[in-house]
Design a protein around this motif. Structure first.
Motif, PDB file in Angstrom:
ATOM      1  N   ALA A 202       0.894  -1.280   0.212  1.00  0.00           N
ATOM      2  CA  ALA A 202       0.209  -0.096   0.092  1.00  0.00           C
ATOM      3  C   ALA A 202       0.979   1.380   0.071  1.00  0.00           C
ATOM      4  O   ALA A 202       2.060   1.256   0.251  1.00  0.00           O
ATOM      5  N   GLY A 203       0.226   2.348  -0.477  1.00  0.00           N
ATOM      6  CA  GLY A 203       0.884   3.843  -0.401  1.00  0.00           C
ATOM      7  C   GLY A 203       1.319   3.965  -1.635  1.00  0.00           C
ATOM      8  O   GLY A 203       2.040   5.063  -1.905  1.00  0.00           O
ATOM      9  N   VAL A 204       0.740   3.547  -2.820  1.00  0.00           N
ATOM     10  CA  VAL A 204       1.211   3.887  -4.177  1.00  0.00           C
ATOM     11  C   VAL A 204       0.545   5.362  -4.326  1.00  0.00           C
ATOM     12  O   VAL A 204      -0.096   5.910  -3.690  1.00  0.00           O
ATOM     13  N   GLY A 205       1.055   6.225  -5.248  1.00  0.00           N
ATOM     14  CA  GLY A 205       0.803   7.593  -4.998  1.00  0.00           C
ATOM     15  C   GLY A 205       1.651   7.990  -6.594  1.00  0.00           C
ATOM     16  O   GLY A 205       2.364   7.509  -7.312  1.00  0.00           O
ATOM     17  N   ALA A 206       1.282   9.235  -6.903  1.00  0.00           N
ATOM     18  CA  ALA A 206       1.599   9.964  -8.218  1.00  0.00           C
ATOM     19  C   ALA A 206       2.987  11.009  -7.821  1.00  0.00           C
ATOM     20  O   ALA A 206       3.173  11.051  -6.952  1.00  0.00           O
ATOM     21  N   VAL A 207       3.980  10.782  -9.046  1.00  0.00           N
ATOM     22  CA  VAL A 207       4.923  11.672  -9.094  1.00  0.00           C
ATOM     23  C   VAL A 207       4.833  12.610 -10.242  1.00  0.00           C
ATOM     24  O   VAL A 207       4.331  12.289 -11.130  1.00  0.00           O
ATOM     25  N   VAL A 208       5.654  13.547  -9.986  1.00  0.00           N
ATOM     26  CA  VAL A 208       5.681  14.574 -11.207  1.00  0.00           C
ATOM     27  C   VAL A 208       7.185  14.798 -11.675  1.00  0.00           C
ATOM     28  O   VAL A 208       7.972  14.473 -10.813  1.00  0.00           O
ATOM     29  N   PRO A 209       7.491  15.630 -12.778  1.00  0.00           N
ATOM     30  CA  PRO A 209       8.708  15.873 -13.173  1.00  0.00           C
ATOM     31  C   PRO A 209       9.559  16.452 -11.994  1.00  0.00           C
ATOM     32  O   PRO A 209       9.016  17.289 -11.397  1.00  0.00           O
ATOM     33  N   GLY A 210      10.694  15.904 -11.984  1.00  0.00           N
ATOM     34  CA  GLY A 210      11.661  16.559 -10.820  1.00  0.00           C
ATOM     35  C   GLY A 210      11.709  15.760  -9.545  1.00  0.00           C
ATOM     36  O   GLY A 210      12.423  15.822  -8.707  1.00  0.00           O
ATOM     37  N   ASP A 211      10.782  14.857  -9.117  1.00  0.00           N
ATOM     38  CA  ASP A 211      10.501  13.995  -8.160  1.00  0.00           C
ATOM     39  C   ASP A 211      11.605  13.027  -8.057  1.00  0.00           C
ATOM     40  O   ASP A 211      12.192  12.447  -9.252  1.00  0.00           O
ATOM     41  N   VAL A 212      12.113  12.508  -6.766  1.00  0.00           N
ATOM     42  CA  VAL A 212      13.147  11.497  -6.940  1.00  0.00           C
ATOM     43  C   VAL A 212      12.598  10.497  -6.056  1.00  0.00           C
ATOM     44  O   VAL A 212      12.285  10.846  -4.782  1.00  0.00           O
ATOM     45  N   MET A 213      12.568   9.188  -6.637  1.00  0.00           N
ATOM     46  CA  MET A 213      12.179   8.001  -5.902  1.00  0.00           C
ATOM     47  C   MET A 213      13.161   7.485  -5.508  1.00  0.00           C
ATOM     48  O   MET A 213      14.057   6.929  -6.010  1.00  0.00           O
ATOM     49  N   THR A 214      13.210   7.160  -4.102  1.00  0.00           N
ATOM     50  CA  THR A 214      14.238   6.220  -3.483  1.00  0.00           C
ATOM     51  C   THR A 214      13.486   5.033  -2.615  1.00  0.00           C
ATOM     52  O   THR A 214      12.407   5.126  -2.256  1.00  0.00           O
ATOM     53  N   GLY A 215      14.147   3.770  -2.723  1.00  0.00           N
ATOM     54  CA  GLY A 215      13.450   2.595  -2.040  1.00  0.00           C
ATOM     55  C   GLY A 215      14.409   1.428  -1.952  1.00  0.00           C
ATOM     56  O   GLY A 215      15.664   1.617  -2.407  1.00  0.00           O
ATOM     57  N   GLY A 216      13.947   0.561  -1.467  1.00  0.00           N
ATOM     58  CA  GLY A 216      14.947  -0.529  -1.305  1.00  0.00           C
ATOM     59  C   GLY A 216      14.007  -1.733  -0.671  1.00  0.00           C
ATOM     60  O   GLY A 216      13.021  -1.715  -0.372  1.00  0.00           O
ATOM     61  N   ILE A 217      14.899  -2.792  -0.497  1.00  0.00           N
ATOM     62  CA  ILE A 217      14.291  -4.113   0.386  1.00  0.00           C
ATOM     63  C   ILE A 217      15.537  -4.579   1.317  1.00  0.00           C
ATOM     64  O   ILE A 217      16.646  -4.682   0.600  1.00  0.00           O
ATOM     65  N   ASP A 218      15.412  -4.635   2.306  1.00  0.00           N
ATOM     66  CA  ASP A 218      16.367  -5.227   3.308  1.00  0.00           C
ATOM     67  C   ASP A 218      17.192  -6.516   2.784  1.00  0.00           C
ATOM     68  O   ASP A 218      16.605  -7.529   2.352  1.00  0.00           O
ATOM     69  N   GLY A 219      18.563  -6.294   2.900  1.00  0.00           N
ATOM     70  CA  GLY A 219      19.498  -7.477   2.396  1.00  0.00           C
ATOM     71  C   GLY A 219      19.305  -7.510   0.948  1.00  0.00           C
ATOM     72  O   GLY A 219      20.080  -8.448   0.494  1.00  0.00           O
ATOM     73  N   ILE A 220      18.583  -6.973   0.207  1.00  0.00           N
ATOM     74  CA  ILE A 220      18.527  -7.197  -1.538  1.00  0.00           C
ATOM     75  C   ILE A 220      19.130  -6.140  -2.119  1.00  0.00           C
ATOM     76  O   ILE A 220      19.762  -6.277  -3.146  1.00  0.00           O
ATOM     77  N   GLY A 221      18.700  -4.838  -1.890  1.00  0.00           N
ATOM     78  CA  GLY A 221      19.111  -3.675  -2.700  1.00  0.00           C
ATOM     79  C   GLY A 221      18.240  -2.419  -2.485  1.00  0.00           C
ATOM     80  O   GLY A 221      17.531  -2.571  -1.618  1.00  0.00           O
ATOM     81  N   LYS A 222      19.076  -1.326  -3.158  1.00  0.00           N
ATOM     82  CA  LYS A 222      18.081  -0.124  -3.301  1.00  0.00           C
ATOM     83  C   LYS A 222      17.940   0.326  -4.777  1.00  0.00           C
ATOM     84  O   LYS A 222      18.917   0.051  -5.512  1.00  0.00           O
ATOM     85  N   ILE A 223      17.155   1.255  -4.700  1.00  0.00           N
ATOM     86  CA  ILE A 223      16.918   1.874  -6.198  1.00  0.00           C
ATOM     87  C   ILE A 223      16.654   3.276  -6.274  1.00  0.00           C
ATOM     88  O   ILE A 223      16.111   3.909  -5.020  1.00  0.00           O
TER      89      ILE A 223
END
Length: 231
Positions: A202-223
């Protein structure tokens, strides 16, 4: 063998800590595989078997990256996901044998043109226009299975401009990796190079030009993905 047009380049994903690349054949995506996300999309997670949609293999793009805001949409959404990479093919795979077919895992973002998806749902049409556009599957480097602590539990999260929007645990998957991969293999033969995006919390939402998305999964990686100007 002679091709009548130039042969398209092979889609690939980076392998963590090496110069090697993982060749991508197909991308399967599991829909509504976290209960809270199913509910936020207006569905009952207790009444559905797993279902799948696809993205083309060349939708992948290495993280960190900048992805242009795609055309035909005013409502681009982020969906952070665990990615499973198939290294050995097979059909009718038993759940307890699934991990013998998995090469590794990574982190991906299923970018979605939500307004086009809503229109497709309303008209009973496929979701392809909403899901399968150019550069719609940014991915972290893949990690070999031997170096993955678990595909059954671990924090999964995504932030936009530093503010966390999605925050859950992959233990919350309605259909865990072994179960939904086994189910998928009943419908078609999986092959080396197939990627499976396993659903978003849950928590999906909109992004717009200029936004920076960061994320990850413990022990697997980041994006990390920056939304560029409109294409």
């Amino acid at each position: 063998m002679t091709f009548v047009i130039p042969q398209p380049p092979q889609a690939t994903v980076a392998v963590a800590g090496t110069p090697d690349r993982f060749p991508v054949r197909r991308i399967f995506c599991v829909g509504r595989n976290y209960a809270a996300h199913a509910r936020e999309m207006g569905k009952d997670p207790d009444r559905e078997a797993p279902f799948f949609f696809t993205k083309p293999g060349d939708a992948v793009v290495d993280s960190p990256c900048t992805v242009p805001y795609p055309p035909l949409t005013q409502d681009l959404h982020h969906e952070i996901e665990l990615v499973i990479a198939i290294g050995r093919g097979g059909a009718d795979i038993a759940p307890d044998a699934v991990m013998d077919h998995v090469w590794g895992a990574g982190v991906g973002i299923d970018l979605t043109r939500r307004d086009l998806q809503a229109e497709a749902k309303k008209m009973g049409r496929p979701w392809d226009w909403a899901k399968a556009f150019d550069l719609s599957a940014p991915m972290s480097p893949l990690v070999p299975l031997a170096d993955v602590p678990s595909v059954d539990h671990g924090r999964i999260w995504l932030a936009v401009n530093g503010t966390v929007r999605q925050d859950a645990d992959i233990a919350d998957l309605i259909w865990p990796v072994r179960d939904h991969v086994a189910y998928l293999s009943q419908a078609m033969t999986l092959a080396p190079g197939d990627l499976i995006m396993t659903g978003t919390p849950a928590g999906v939402g909109a992004v717009v030009p200029g936004d920076v998305m960061t994320g990850g999964i413990d022990g697997i990686g980041k994006i990390e993905v920056t939304v560029g100007p409109r294409a």
